[in-house]
Scaffold this motif. Structure first.
Motif, mmCIF file in Angstrom:
data_model
loop_
_atom_site.group_PDB
_atom_site.id
_atom_site.type_symbol
_atom_site.label_atom_id
_atom_site.label_comp_id
_atom_site.label_asym_id
_atom_site.label_seq_id
_atom_site.Cartn_x
_atom_site.Cartn_y
_atom_site.Cartn_z
ATOM 1 N N ALA A 209 2.169 16.089 -0.526
ATOM 2 C CA ALA A 209 3.104 15.210 -0.310
ATOM 3 C C ALA A 209 3.480 14.176 -0.679
ATOM 4 O O ALA A 209 4.225 14.063 -1.593
ATOM 5 N N ALA A 210 2.868 13.744 -1.290
ATOM 6 C CA ALA A 210 2.775 11.825 -1.971
ATOM 7 C C ALA A 210 2.774 12.354 -2.985
ATOM 8 O O ALA A 210 3.601 11.681 -3.270
ATOM 9 N N ALA B 133 0.900 -1.505 -0.159
ATOM 10 C CA ALA B 133 0.151 0.022 0.163
ATOM 11 C C ALA B 133 1.072 1.783 0.118
ATOM 12 O O ALA B 133 1.487 1.107 0.369
ATOM 13 N N ILE B 134 0.814 2.354 -0.377
ATOM 14 C CA ILE B 134 0.771 3.875 -0.536
ATOM 15 C C ILE B 134 -0.347 4.683 -0.068
ATOM 16 O O ILE B 134 -1.258 4.433 -0.738
ATOM 17 N N PRO B 135 0.547 5.629 0.287
ATOM 18 C CA PRO B 135 -0.580 6.534 0.407
ATOM 19 C C PRO B 135 -1.784 6.854 -0.181
ATOM 20 O O PRO B 135 -1.129 7.346 -1.649
ATOM 21 N N PHE B 136 -3.073 7.155 -0.474
ATOM 22 C CA PHE B 136 -3.988 7.543 -1.723
ATOM 23 C C PHE B 136 -4.144 6.811 -3.019
ATOM 24 O O PHE B 136 -3.924 6.891 -3.988
ATOM 25 N N GLY B 137 -3.653 5.415 -2.234
ATOM 26 C CA GLY B 137 -3.173 4.074 -3.335
ATOM 27 C C GLY B 137 -4.773 3.525 -3.372
ATOM 28 O O GLY B 137 -5.540 4.497 -3.463
ATOM 29 N N GLY C 6 4.160 5.176 4.521
ATOM 30 C CA GLY C 6 3.868 6.863 4.913
ATOM 31 C C GLY C 6 4.178 7.355 6.050
ATOM 32 O O GLY C 6 3.617 8.636 5.419
ATOM 33 N N GLY C 7 5.582 6.631 6.518
ATOM 34 C CA GLY C 7 5.756 7.731 7.207
ATOM 35 C C GLY C 7 6.697 8.516 6.805
ATOM 36 O O GLY C 7 7.131 9.937 7.302
ATOM 37 N N ARG D 76 7.239 14.496 5.725
ATOM 38 C CA ARG D 76 7.305 15.637 4.834
ATOM 39 C C ARG D 76 5.840 16.647 5.568
ATOM 40 O O ARG D 76 6.546 17.807 4.651
ATOM 41 N N ILE D 77 5.102 16.149 6.648
ATOM 42 C CA ILE D 77 4.478 17.197 6.583
ATOM 43 C C ILE D 77 4.491 17.657 8.439
ATOM 44 O O ILE D 77 3.519 18.098 8.642
#
Length: 359
Positions: free
Chosen positions: A310-311, A111-115, A180-181, A186-187
């Motif tokens: 950021a993602a 999984a990746i952020p917003f995937g 996700g880290g 980044r935020i």
């Protein structure tokens, strides 16, 4: 008369009557060890490996057995890829994104952020190019991968303090799994990669300010609500994280065609059972948590928007410096766009209506 002529001429009855038995080559029993990245107490996620093991034994008539070992028994939770790659164990059950430090491409297999969500991830792996592309990548680590379950969309974790906006993320130390880290950092957050069995103690002692695991059923078992009152959603970093069975390439190639098919079939069984268990058990657990005082909150919009931006910036950077990532992500990204278009008219429309009704 030689043995072959005798068998052809007399048939099996005649051969036995003559006291000459044909050579029989019995297949040797197979015994594998599986190293899990999870503790036994988490019966949903650890249980997928047990389903895998049980199905292999049943389908092989007991001739092929896989013993399942919890994190720490044979090797640490995050040591299983090295264990499979080196042949220390024949297979492992894990979340591939734990190993993005070796190569960010591992995250795309999980999984990746917003995937992708869970159904979309299964579609990409089974009917899209996901399995082919990830197998090409994992071959560099002497690994053959098989689907190993999915948690479904996850919750956004437990927080000792309320998150009212992006400013509250700054400097926050959070246990967050896998890729996700990198976006959290980044935020303004400070990611910590801690195995599931060690999260509670870190959160209780204040070593970390927040932690995410999976969702209500597992989180209740781990007791996070006792040490952090705020429970946020959604887990934007894992909309449908897929687990995998990693099999040592040499061990897999040594199997007969029949046993290879058994491994694949057992993996698919575990894949379906794992998400079914989460979907069936999470609702009651969430009700119990809220009833016990858990404060359920959505992430503020500025947090979601900043993380999304950021993602995508991260993915563009990786496209320029990681050839494996660029190859797999190009296909993943196109598949995600098509899936989102389709789900907009079907799943989302139906779900939105149903969730507005009083049932």
């Amino acid at each position: 008369m030689d043995r072959r002529s005798l068998i052809r001429g007399a048939g099996i009855a005649g051969v036995l009557a003559a006291g000459v038995a044909p050579a029989v080559h019995a297949q040797a029993a197979i015994r594998w060890r599986l190293a899990s990245s999870f503790p036994k107490s988490l019966d949903t996620i650890f249980g997928a490996a047990e389903v895998f093991s049980q199905k292999i034994k049943t389908m092989s008539g007991g001739k092929f057995e896989v013993s399942v070992h919890a994190a720490g028994e044979l090797m640490p939770a995050f040591g299983v890829v090295d264990g499979v790659q080196q042949g220390t164990v024949e297979c492992a059950h894990t979340a591939p994104y734990y190993f993005f430090g070796k190569d960010e491409t591992f995250a795309l297999g999980c999984a990746i952020p917003f995937g992708l969500n869970s159904r979309q991830m299964t579609a990409w792996m089974v009917e899209g190019n996901g399995m082919k592309l990830m197998r090409e990548f994992y071959a560099k680590f002497n690994i053959v991968n098989f689907v190993g379950g999915n948690t479904g969309s996850q919750m956004g974790g437990w927080y000792r303090k309320e998150i009212k906006g992006l400013a509250d993320v700054k400097g926050m130390k959070m246990r967050i799994g896998g890729f996700g880290g990198k976006v959290l950092e980044r935020i303004g957050g400070v990611p910590q990669n801690i195995p599931g069995g060690e999260i509670y103690q870190a959160l209780e002692k204040g070593t970390i300010d927040a932690a995410e695991w999976v969702g209500p059923y597992d989180d209740q078992k781990l007791g996070f609500n006792k040490v952090a009152p705020f429970y946020y959603y959604p887990g934007w970093w894992e909309g449908g994280p897929q687990l995998d069975f990693f099999v040592n390439q040499k061990a897999y190639e040594g199997l007969s065609a029949e046993n290879k098919a058994i491994v694949e079939a057992a993996a698919y069984e575990a894949h379906v059972v794992m998400q079914a268990r989460y979907d069936a058990r999470n609702p009651a657990a969430l009700k119990q948590l809220v009833g016990a005082g858990t404060k359920l909150r959505p992430f503020p919009n500025d947090v979601m928007n900043a993380a999304f931006k950021a993602a995508n910036e991260l993915y563009e950077e990786l496209n320029t410096k990681n050839e494996s990532w660029r190859k797999v992500y190009a296909d993943y990204n196109k598949f995600r766009a098509d899936q989102n278009l389709w789900f907009r008219f079907t799943e989302m429309g139906f779900d939105r209506f149903m969730q507005s009704q009083k049932l």
